[in-house]
Design an enzyme around this catalytic site. Structure first.
Site, PDB file in Angstrom:
ATOM      1  CG  HIS A  59       1.093 -11.269 -12.531  1.00 51.38           C
ATOM      2  ND1 HIS A  59       0.125 -10.411 -12.573  1.00 51.38           N
ATOM      3  CD2 HIS A  59       0.528 -12.439 -12.413  1.00 51.38           C
ATOM      4  CE1 HIS A  59      -1.054 -11.114 -12.441  1.00 51.38           C
ATOM      5  NE2 HIS A  59      -0.714 -12.215 -12.345  1.00 51.38           N
ATOM      6  CE  LYS A 105       2.871   3.565  -8.754  1.00 52.54           C
ATOM      7  NZ  LYS A 105       2.281   2.791  -9.788  1.00 52.54           N
ATOM      8  NE  ARG A 106       5.040  -3.666  -0.990  1.00 57.56           N
ATOM      9  CZ  ARG A 106       4.957  -5.114  -0.352  1.00 57.56           C
ATOM     10  NH1 ARG A 106       3.958  -5.651  -0.448  1.00 57.56           N
ATOM     11  NH2 ARG A 106       6.376  -5.521   0.022  1.00 57.56           N
ATOM     12  CE  LYS A 163       5.563  -1.399  -7.709  1.00 55.84           C
ATOM     13  NZ  LYS A 163       4.239  -1.461  -8.468  1.00 55.84           N
ATOM     14  CB  THR A 168      -4.117  -2.341 -11.267  1.00 55.13           C
ATOM     15  OG1 THR A 168      -3.447  -2.654 -10.163  1.00 55.13           O
ATOM     16  CG2 THR A 168      -3.972  -3.649 -12.210  1.00 55.13           C
ATOM     17  CE  LYS A 184      -6.453  -0.321  -7.999  1.00 59.84           C
ATOM     18  NZ  LYS A 184      -5.361  -0.627  -6.872  1.00 59.84           N
TER      19      LYS A 184
HETATM   20  C1  LIG Z   1      -4.097  -1.096  -6.869  1.00 58.58           C
HETATM   21  C2  LIG Z   1      -3.328  -1.170  -5.749  1.00 58.58           C
HETATM   22  C3  LIG Z   1      -1.962  -1.829  -6.018  1.00 58.58           C
HETATM   23  C4  LIG Z   1      -1.288  -1.701  -7.168  1.00 58.58           C
HETATM   24  O1  LIG Z   1      -0.813  -0.621  -7.465  1.00 58.58           O
HETATM   25  P1  LIG Z   1       0.307  -0.374  -8.802  1.00 58.58           P
HETATM   26  O2  LIG Z   1       0.326   1.038  -8.816  1.00 58.58           O
HETATM   27  O3  LIG Z   1      -0.016  -0.925 -10.069  1.00 58.58           O
HETATM   28  O4  LIG Z   1       1.517  -0.770  -8.203  1.00 58.58           O
HETATM   29  C5  LIG Z   1      -1.321  -1.806  -4.704  1.00 58.58           C
HETATM   30  N1  LIG Z   1      -1.854  -1.954  -3.547  1.00 58.58           N
HETATM   31  C6  LIG Z   1      -3.102  -1.626  -3.415  1.00 58.58           C
HETATM   32  C7  LIG Z   1      -3.509  -1.380  -1.857  1.00 58.58           C
HETATM   33  C8  LIG Z   1      -4.050  -1.268  -4.435  1.00 58.58           C
HETATM   34  O5  LIG Z   1      -5.301  -0.925  -4.546  1.00 58.58           O
END
Ligand SMILES: *Cc1c(COP(=O)(O)O)cnc(C)c1O
Length: 832
Positions: free
Chosen positions: A377, A565-566, A571, A673, A677
């Site tokens: 990953h 995101k984190r 990022k 991911t 979304k």
């Molecule tokens: C989808 C999701 C992530 C991953 O987000 P990335 O933009 O791919 O880093 C992290 N936390 C939550 C709560 C999510 O739903």
């Protein structure tokens, strides 16, 4: 059958709804009456006196009863069919809430809403009562949850194996602009309403002690004087979409061995039995709130082995219940290692096969490799997991012996292929420099290794794992991540789902690739208008949430630009901040500047020990305070940091976003991911050519995404050969210079050193993530984006093309690739 089907939770009073074989056939009056009866039975009072929490609990209990019936049916069917089963081992599962998804998947959401409304109850209110099951940090855990959903929806026998953390990822509160961490007490005072505790299927897990080798006749390894911790499984049902299938996520919890005299256990203190019990059970107390940095805690290693040992013992036990011969294991079972945390599954399966099933090494190894597969990953160097060999030896003496043997045998094989090439062999060894390399262990013990986006897999093959790839090219494959469209579109954005179904029918729910039928509507003005209306409504809902919780008024006509995101340097939340600062500077210099009003939305947690990421949160909040309170810019810009980002919050923000920020330093984000979304909900991406952004561009079309910045090749080139100096950018670009200096020159009402770490990282430590380098190109892309937004028709067309081509990013597609190519499931998989 996998597990014994008897519920030990005592929710079930009577057989309400039992006569309905198919949940979709339940009528509104039936559901309404069942709810009232159940409420009285459970709480011993009338609905009139009920709290929302009590009502939620009864609704969930009622739903669980329907789920239970399907769970029983599924197990009976599987006992007859005996299909191949896949077990997905993951240290994280980020499920979020389950009630609404379960209602949708059972096909009774609308019936339920109507029944409740007849009782004067709003379903939405009850849904909001449920705590998120936040047993994960971020993308990795959410991915695991999406796969569970897809496996159940596609009717395949796939199960999750994880840990039942008493506390999930911490709850984030923002005070004075800083992140504060509070325990995420998601279980509160009662048991988790969805789970089935199965104490009769408990298993012993052994830590420490010594191994005695017995050599009279056959060699035997006898593990003695160990500490014995009991693993108790809790099964969370995973409900398939309108197919009556229910799979399970099995979460293990640590308990004291009550069958033995506690005082006689090694390490136990008879004067402190309670303390001893707490000590043991604390093993599964905490999810480590750290998703990418190496966490050097003994407890974490203990958790990893606990997960792996309990899962594998349980898998082999249930296999042997129905199959005589363990040599058939790879034909009937696939075990997937999600990132390196469960990599001890390799030596643990070896231990079971050799010590418990009496197999010889070669046969055990053949079975193990054919059963296991592994997903990588990340290529972030700090996230490549290693454990000191001494720690493993002390904690897991038998596993240590097996790892040493695996290491010796793999090195011997490598020597035959590369005689004398010590450097290469050392770089591929399972043990080197006194450490066990978990990725190497996982690669050695698996028949398949995959990356999670095309570019990520290419980087693995070309650089990070190049030696392994050269040695065994056939092992490596790519499976680009996906997300479940049932949660992220059908459930989270019902208005959009309805709009789509009205236009192309509802087949897309079963076959998400059929979303492509939307593409011809790109010239259909009324459909485009429908899209705009849905977005507007979702933005209104988010604006109300923001007003209620943050007392900030945001303009729904502004661009909702989300970066959630984190929080991590790679990022690049700070690049976004720099753009906002620049925009703000320009507006202040020229109040008549024609800028498209914008609402910048941030959300995300920083690992508690990650100093710089926590300062980034403070920076965003400081900027927000300054901008939101500056009357001179006429409310044209707003900045928000929404606290405690989690799955439920994502479900609110994503459908309401116009712009999706996916701006990681190229090559650093394995897939992402969140990007998928947003795409599926008709937000337009501004992003780098990183991770799955590349595939998003390929599907949506280059005209329907805003790409900027260095390519992965360029970034990797700089890392390897040098040649980038942030001072050059600083001296040549006055806008960059202004923004960087504003971090430390009193522009913000904070001390001069508040953002010194960032300043230094940019200028004195080489700007490792290329923010200065990418700044100009990012700002250009942002202004191009804002211009495009002015042409609303064009913008809606872009949204449409994103939605229409998002079907491929459904985890149903991802999962069918895993099932067909890696797990070799024997059921027919729908063709993609
Ligand atoms: C989808 C999701 C992530 C991953 O987000 P990335 O933009 O791919 O880093 C992290 N936390 C939550 C709560 C999510 O739903």
């Amino acid at each position: 059958m996998l597990t014994k089907q008897h519920s030990t939770n005592n929710h079930c009073s009577g057989q309400l709804l039992a006569h309905n074989t198919k949940s979709e056939n339940i009528t509104v009056p039936e559901f309404r009456d069942a709810f009232v009866a159940k409420f009285g039975a459970v709480h011993g009072k009338t609905l009139g006196e009920a709290t929302d929490r009590e009502k939620f609990h009864v609704l969930a209990t009622l739903t669980r009863e329907i789920v239970s019936q399907n769970l029983i049916k599924t197990h009976q069917q599987r006992a007859t069919d005996d299909p191949k089963q896949v077990y997905y081992l993951s240290i994280e599962f980020l499920l979020g809430r389950l009630l609404e998804n379960n209602l949708v998947n059972l096909g009774i959401r609308d019936i339920c809403a109507e029944a409740l409304s007849q009782l004067g109850i709003e379903l939405g209110v009850l849904l909001g009562v449920e705590e998120d099951a936040g047993l994960g940090n971020g993308g990795l855990g959410r991915l695991a949850a999406c796969y569970l959903d897809s496996m159940a929806a596609m009717g395949l026998a796939g199960h999750g194996c994880g840990l039942r953390y008493r506390y999930g990822l911490f709850e984030q509160k923002i005070m004075g602009g800083y992140q504060h961490e509070y325990p995420d007490n998601w279980l509160k005072d009662r048991a988790y309403v969805w789970e089935y505790r199965r104490p009769d299927e408990k298993l012993p897990i052994r830590f420490g002690g010594t191994v005695r080798v017995q050599t009279n006749g056959k060699t035997r390894f006898i593990h003695e004087n160990y500490e014995r911790i009991i693993a108790v499984p809790y099964d969370v049902p995973i409900v398939g979409y309108k197919n009556e299938i229910v799979n399970t996520l099995r979460l293990w919890s640590a308990e004291v061995d009550v069958s033995r005299h506690i005082c006689s256990a090694p390490g136990a203190d008879c004067n402190n039995v309670i303390g001893y019990k707490h000590g043991i059970e604390s093993l599964t107390d905490l999810l480590y709130p750290d998703d990418s940095q190496y966490e050097g805690k003994l407890l974490r290693l203990k958790q990893q082995y606990f997960l792996v040992s309990a899962s594998l013992q349980s898998i082999v036990r249930s296999f042997l219940l129905h199959h005589g011969n363990v040599s058939e294991l790879p034909d009937k079972i696939a075990i997937h290692i999600n990132d390196t945390h469960p990599a001890l599954a390799v030596p643990e399966l070896m231990r079971i096969l050799i010590d418990d099933c009496d197999l010889g090494w070669e046969e055990a190894w053949d079975i193990t490799v054919r059963t296991m597969s592994y997903t990588n990953h990340t290529i972030l160097p700090e996230a490549l997991e290693k454990w000191p060999i001494d720690m493993i030896k002390r904690l897991l003496p038998r596993i240590h012996m097996i790892i040493c043997e695996i290491n010796e045998r793999t090195c011997r094989e490598l020597w035959e292929r590369y005689p004398g090439d010590w450097n290469r062999i050392r770089s591929m060894a399972v043990i080197s420099d006194g450490q066990v390399h978990m990725a190497h262990l996982a690669i050695a013990g698996s028949h398949s290794v995959n990356g999670v986006a095309e570019i990520h897999t290419e980087i693995l093959k070309k650089s990070v794992m190049n030696n392994f790839y050269t040695y065994a090219p056939g092992k490596f494959t790519n499976v680009t991540n996906g997300i479940t469209h049932r949660r992220w579109l059908l459930t989270a954005n019902p208005l959009l789902a309805n709009l789509i179904s009205d236009a192309i029918g509802s087949n897309w729910v079963e076959y998400p690739c059929e979303l492509a039928q939307l593409a011809p509507l790109v010239k259909d003005n009324s459909f485009l208008e429908g899209l705009a209306n849905v977005k507007r409504y979702n933005k209104l809902k988010l604006a109300q949430y923001i007003k209620a919780n943050y007392n900030v008024i945001v303009d729904v006509n502004s661009i909702f630009d989300s970066h959630i995101k984190r929080i991590h340097a790679y990022k690049r939340q700070c690049l976004n901040v720099m753009h906002i600062m620049d925009l703000y500077n320009r507006l202040r210099d020229n109040p008549n500047l024609d800028v498209q009003p914008r609402t910048f939305i941030f959300g995300g947690k920083a690992a508690p020990g990650y100093y710089k990421a926590k300062k980034t949160i403070k920076l965003i909040n400081t900027l927000a305070d300054k901008i939101n309170n500056d009357k001179s810019i006429n409310d044209r810009l707003k900045v928000l940091f929404l606290e405690n980002y989690n799955v439920s919050q994502a479900e609110l923000i994503i459908p309401a976003s116009d712009v999706s920020e996916q701006i990681s330093t190229a090559s650093r984000e394995a897939s992402g991911t969140g990007n998928m979304k947003f795409m599926m909900n008709g937000a337009v991406t501004i992003g780098t050519l990183d991770g799955a952004n590349i595939e998003i561009r390929n599907f949506a079309g280059a005209d329907n995404i805003f790409i900027f910045g260095l390519s992965a090749e360029e970034v990797l080139g700089y890392y390897r050969y040098g040649g980038y100096n942030p001072w050059d950018v600083y001296h040549n670009d006055s806008r960059v210079r202004t923004v960087i200096e504003q971090l430390v020159n009193g522009f913000f009402p904070v001390g001069p050193d508040e953002f010194r770490t960032h300043y230094d990282a940019f200028l004195h430590h080489g700007d490792e993530y290329f923010l200065l380098k990418d700044f100009a190109s990012y700002v250009d892309a942002q202004s191009h984006l804002a211009d495009t937004y002015q042409d609303q028709r064009r913008w809606q067309q872009m949204c449409l093309m994103n939605i229409a081509h998002s079907g491929w990013f459904s985890s149903d597609r991802t999962f069918s690739q895993y099932a067909a190519d890696i797990w070799e499931m024997d059921q027919p998989i729908p063709l993609w």
